[in-house]
Motif scaffolding. Sequence first.
Motif, PDB file in Angstrom:
ATOM      1  N   ASP A  50       0.826  -1.214   0.000  1.00  0.00           N
ATOM      2  CA  ASP A  50       0.000   0.000   0.000  1.00  0.00           C
ATOM      3  C   ASP A  50       0.857   1.260   0.000  1.00  0.00           C
ATOM      4  N   THR A  88       0.203  13.409  -6.797  1.00  0.00           N
ATOM      5  CA  THR A  88      -0.023  12.005  -6.448  1.00  0.00           C
ATOM      6  C   THR A  88       1.023  11.097  -7.086  1.00  0.00           C
ATOM      7  N   GLY A 156      -4.963   0.950  -4.985  1.00  0.00           N
ATOM      8  CA  GLY A 156      -4.214   1.476  -3.848  1.00  0.00           C
ATOM      9  C   GLY A 156      -2.892   0.778  -3.599  1.00  0.00           C
ATOM     10  N   THR A 249       1.996   7.124   0.127  1.00  0.00           N
ATOM     11  CA  THR A 249       0.954   6.287   0.729  1.00  0.00           C
ATOM     12  C   THR A 249      -0.386   6.935   0.407  1.00  0.00           C
ATOM     13  N   LYS A 250      -1.483   6.349   0.911  1.00  0.00           N
ATOM     14  CA  LYS A 250      -2.803   6.941   0.640  1.00  0.00           C
ATOM     15  C   LYS A 250      -2.938   8.310   1.292  1.00  0.00           C
TER      16      LYS A 250
END
Lengths: 263, 260
Positions: A50, A88, A156, A249-250
């Motif tokens: 992730d 991102t 993800g 990461t998210k």
Amino acid sequence: MTMFSQNPLMNGPNYSFSQTPTMASGANKEHSFYPYTDNGGSTLAISGNDFMIMAGDTRSTSGYNINTRYSPKVFKIGGTTSSQDDATLVLSVVGFAADGHALKEKLDAIVKMYRYQHGKPMSVKACAQRLSTILYGKRFFPYYVTAILGGLDEDGKGAVYSYDPVGSYEREQCRAAGAAASLIMPFLDNQVNFKNQYIPGSGEGHALVERAKDPLPLVVVEALVKDAFDSAVERHIEVGDGLSMMLITKNGIEEKFLPLKKD
Amino acid sequence: MNHLPQAWGRPRDDVYGPYDGSYLQNDGPNQHSQSPIVTGTSVLALKFKDGVVIAADNLASYGSLARFTDVKRLRKFAETSVVGFGGDVSDMQYLDRLLNSLDIEEAYGSTGHTLNAQNLHTYLAKVLYKRRSNFNPLWNQLLVAGLDGEGKPFLASADLLGTTFSSPSLATGFGAHLAQPLLRKVAPDEETASKLSLEQAVEAVKASMKVLFYRDARSIDKYSIAVVTKEGIDLKQDEKLENQSWAFAEQIRGYGTQVN
């Protein structure tokens, strides 16, 4: 040799007559200008379940000279502001720094335009294909760089896409590029993809059972990156000074800087 | 005297053979510069607490000939930045004209000049990169000194390939080998540079210029030095290297009067 032939005709001021061109007019002259140089340095990317980490040293070289000790090769791509806070994606470029810079600027502009026009950030998969197209667009005068693109995919999961200078690309678990790629990559094969690792006592010869390929946790990956660069710095003169890392990461992109040996 | 004016200034046929005019034809491919001709040597620069010091000598060489001994290689831009040029002098003069026109264009804006040293460096780097991409390079390495958008000292390099980098101290050409180690001793990192006083910075740059004059055969003891701060630019173009000591030369075999 070139440092003694700065004058158009042979070496230094001279009588002009013995030097009148003898070449037939219209014959092609070979260009002595070479538009590329190698600025050294190395980059590395590893993906996890992730997250993904992109790292690169910050030394810039020309021959045996150090241009500067701080010239990062890892960049955030496609944020809406100049600080790239909401980016991102990350891109690393190593090789000829001027081409690397031009490539980064171009991709960043394209990904920004995509975001304005579609109202959402570009996916890594789409950006990866676009980057390949940009590189192939200069197939006959390439950007002399090895690029690595990183981000999180639609599920993800950490994604690493690696490229050659003319746009061949592939999604991988991990990739090392640049001057010390040949030093770092075998280490990664063993430590990330568990190559040549077998379960002890599981059998003889072909009956040996390979170690299961479980994704690594973040702390382990971060330690691997540091070890990889510390080792590369020991053995490669073009790698050193500083390590710039981006951790995706998210929750977004976290930037880290660590000193490396400056010798 | 030959009575045909067409022959004046041409080599005599009876002495040198018939004149070969083949290179005067302008059909065939475009000719781009493949090497520099008249050249300037190193440019040095060092950041300090509230600005940047930059220096270059006043010599333009033609190969090993010290051809022009009063060529100024530092250039002011908009009273906020200084550009130092190494490499080909004609390409320097072209860039000088280009910057003059940019200066005029910018001055027409209602807000007046808004270009800082960082903007200027980006502009020059793009010009150089475009020219190298067209295989028609401007044969220079430039240092751009001034202040960035936040008013902090700015120093960066751009060269004929479009390569750019920034550092607390920079030196081009021979200076990259001889002066850069001396400057790095004074300012190993940004933090140290941000604590240097003007006097310390000027002293380090002048000492480096002297070392370069001792060992760089394409250098001269007349130089230009500029200090850029937010107060403006202090540019001196007729400096002379002081306190030279050639005592070391006596120790070197083959350099002085000893025979063997």
